[in-house]
Design a protein around this motif. Structure first.
Motif, short mmCIF file in Angstrom:
data_model
loop_
_atom_site.label_atom_id
_atom_site.label_comp_id
_atom_site.label_asym_id
_atom_site.label_seq_id
_atom_site.Cartn_x
_atom_site.Cartn_y
_atom_site.Cartn_z
N LYS A 130 -11.51 7.40 2.16
CA LYS A 130 -10.85 8.50 1.46
C LYS A 130 -10.82 8.28 -0.05
O LYS A 130 -10.78 9.24 -0.83
CB LYS A 130 -9.44 8.69 2.00
N ALA A 131 -10.83 7.01 -0.47
CA ALA A 131 -10.76 6.70 -1.89
C ALA A 131 -12.12 6.76 -2.58
O ALA A 131 -12.22 6.48 -3.78
CB ALA A 131 -10.14 5.32 -2.10
N SER A 132 -13.16 7.14 -1.86
CA SER A 132 -14.51 7.15 -2.44
C SER A 132 -14.64 8.17 -3.57
O SER A 132 -15.56 8.08 -4.39
CB SER A 132 -15.56 7.44 -1.36
N VAL A 133 -13.72 9.14 -3.63
CA VAL A 133 -13.80 10.18 -4.67
C VAL A 133 -12.96 9.84 -5.90
O VAL A 133 -12.89 10.63 -6.85
CB VAL A 133 -13.35 11.54 -4.10
N LEU B 23 -5.48 -5.33 0.88
CA LEU B 23 -4.76 -4.23 0.24
C LEU B 23 -5.74 -3.12 -0.14
O LEU B 23 -5.47 -1.93 0.10
CB LEU B 23 -4.03 -4.73 -1.00
N PHE B 24 -6.87 -3.49 -0.74
CA PHE B 24 -7.86 -2.48 -1.12
C PHE B 24 -8.35 -1.71 0.09
O PHE B 24 -8.47 -0.49 0.07
CB PHE B 24 -9.06 -3.16 -1.80
N GLN B 25 -8.64 -2.43 1.16
CA GLN B 25 -9.18 -1.78 2.35
C GLN B 25 -8.15 -0.83 2.98
O GLN B 25 -8.50 0.25 3.45
CB GLN B 25 -9.63 -2.84 3.34
N THR B 26 -6.89 -1.23 2.95
CA THR B 26 -5.84 -0.36 3.46
C THR B 26 -5.68 0.87 2.59
O THR B 26 -5.59 2.01 3.08
CB THR B 26 -4.51 -1.13 3.55
N LEU B 27 -5.66 0.66 1.28
CA LEU B 27 -5.52 1.78 0.35
C LEU B 27 -6.67 2.77 0.48
O LEU B 27 -6.46 3.98 0.35
CB LEU B 27 -5.48 1.27 -1.09
N ALA C 167 0.83 -1.20 0.00
CA ALA C 167 0.00 0.00 0.00
C ALA C 167 0.87 1.25 0.00
O ALA C 167 0.59 2.22 -0.73
CB ALA C 167 -0.94 -0.01 1.20
N ALA C 168 1.93 1.24 0.79
CA ALA C 168 2.82 2.40 0.86
C ALA C 168 3.50 2.64 -0.50
O ALA C 168 3.63 3.79 -0.94
CB ALA C 168 3.87 2.19 1.94
N GLN C 169 3.91 1.57 -1.17
CA GLN C 169 4.53 1.72 -2.49
C GLN C 169 3.55 2.30 -3.50
O GLN C 169 3.90 3.17 -4.30
CB GLN C 169 5.05 0.36 -2.98
N LEU C 170 2.33 1.79 -3.46
CA LEU C 170 1.34 2.27 -4.42
C LEU C 170 0.99 3.74 -4.19
O LEU C 170 0.84 4.52 -5.15
CB LEU C 170 0.07 1.41 -4.33
N ASN D 93 -8.05 3.97 2.87
CA ASN D 93 -7.86 4.92 3.97
C ASN D 93 -6.57 5.74 3.83
O ASN D 93 -6.21 6.50 4.73
CB ASN D 93 -7.85 4.18 5.31
N ALA D 94 -5.88 5.55 2.71
CA ALA D 94 -4.59 6.23 2.53
C ALA D 94 -4.77 7.71 2.21
O ALA D 94 -5.72 8.12 1.55
CB ALA D 94 -3.81 5.56 1.41
#
Length: 230
Positions: free
Chosen positions: A93-96, A49-53, A19-22, A55-56
């Protein structure tokens, strides 16, 4: 062949590092080009991974997200990769983020190819990051060795971005990005967990043809980073 392996002690450690790399890759794409693009795959492996991303901290409104492949089912179907991505990544946060689906309203995937290719054409390209999975048969995206369409999907000169696929060893008609479309990526990752999947990859790369194990077609032509944990 250019395969780099990053191994982790656990799936959780893999998820956090991946997630950090992406986030770094997508942030860099936004800084340099104004937008960034992420191509993901379905299945159980990337859920954490998706769930972590999701919230990034990232300018998600400047990120395009699409799928490497999709089953030709309604979004309400449990088999829908679109549903999986909406429920696990396009959240918080990724909802947008700008999520672009490959599935159209056509009853046959072959009839939806043109519309799907038009949607993909509007995304930031080359894709900043592509995340692939792999099946036990060596398929990746929906480039199945059992399908009549596998050679067309691997054709580097077809000019096609998407292809309709009918596997004989898995349910549902599919739509998939073709090999040249997948390779149109700045960073290609293969996300696997478990010893059995690693063994399948090792066997595929040790002598299988690209039609027999389509994952080899990707590794043969581009730098790929294997993200793996037992």
């Amino acid at each position: 062949m250019a395969l780099t392996t990053q191994s982790f002690e656990s799936p959780q450690a893999l998820t956090e590092a991946f997630a950090a790399q992406l986030v770094s890759i997508l942030s860099d794409g936004i800084a340099k080009r104004g937008r960034a693009s992420l191509v993901v795959s379905g299945g159980r492996t990337p859920l954490a991974l998706f769930q972590t991303l999701s919230n990034a901290d990232l300018e998600w409104d400047k990120v395009d997200v699409t799928l490497a492949d999709e089953r030709w089912v309604d979004e309400a179907d449990d088999a829908s990769n679109t549903r999986l991505v909406r429920e696990n990544l396009i959240q918080n946060k990724a909802s947008v983020a700008n999520f672009v689906t490959l599935k159209t309203d056509h009853s046959d995937a072959k009839d939806g190819i043109g519309e799907a290719e038009s949607r993909v054409a509007n995304l930031a390209q080359p894709f900043d990051a592509l995340i692939l999975g792999m099946g036990e048969d060596g398929h990746t995206a929906s480039l199945f060795p059992c399908s009549e369409q596998v050679e067309a999907g691997l054709d580097m000169d077809s000019g096609r971005v998407c292809i309709a696929v009918q596997p004989t060893t898995a349910p549902h008609q599919r739509i998939s990005l073709t090999l040249p479309a997948l390779l149109n990526s700045r960073n290609i990752f293969l996300h696997l967990t478990g010893e059995s999947k690693k063994d399948v990859l090792t066997d595929a790369l040790s002598g299988a043809t690209e039609v027999q194990k389509p994952i080899t077609a990707v590794v043969n032509r581009a730098p790929v980073t294997l993200m793996w944990a037992p």
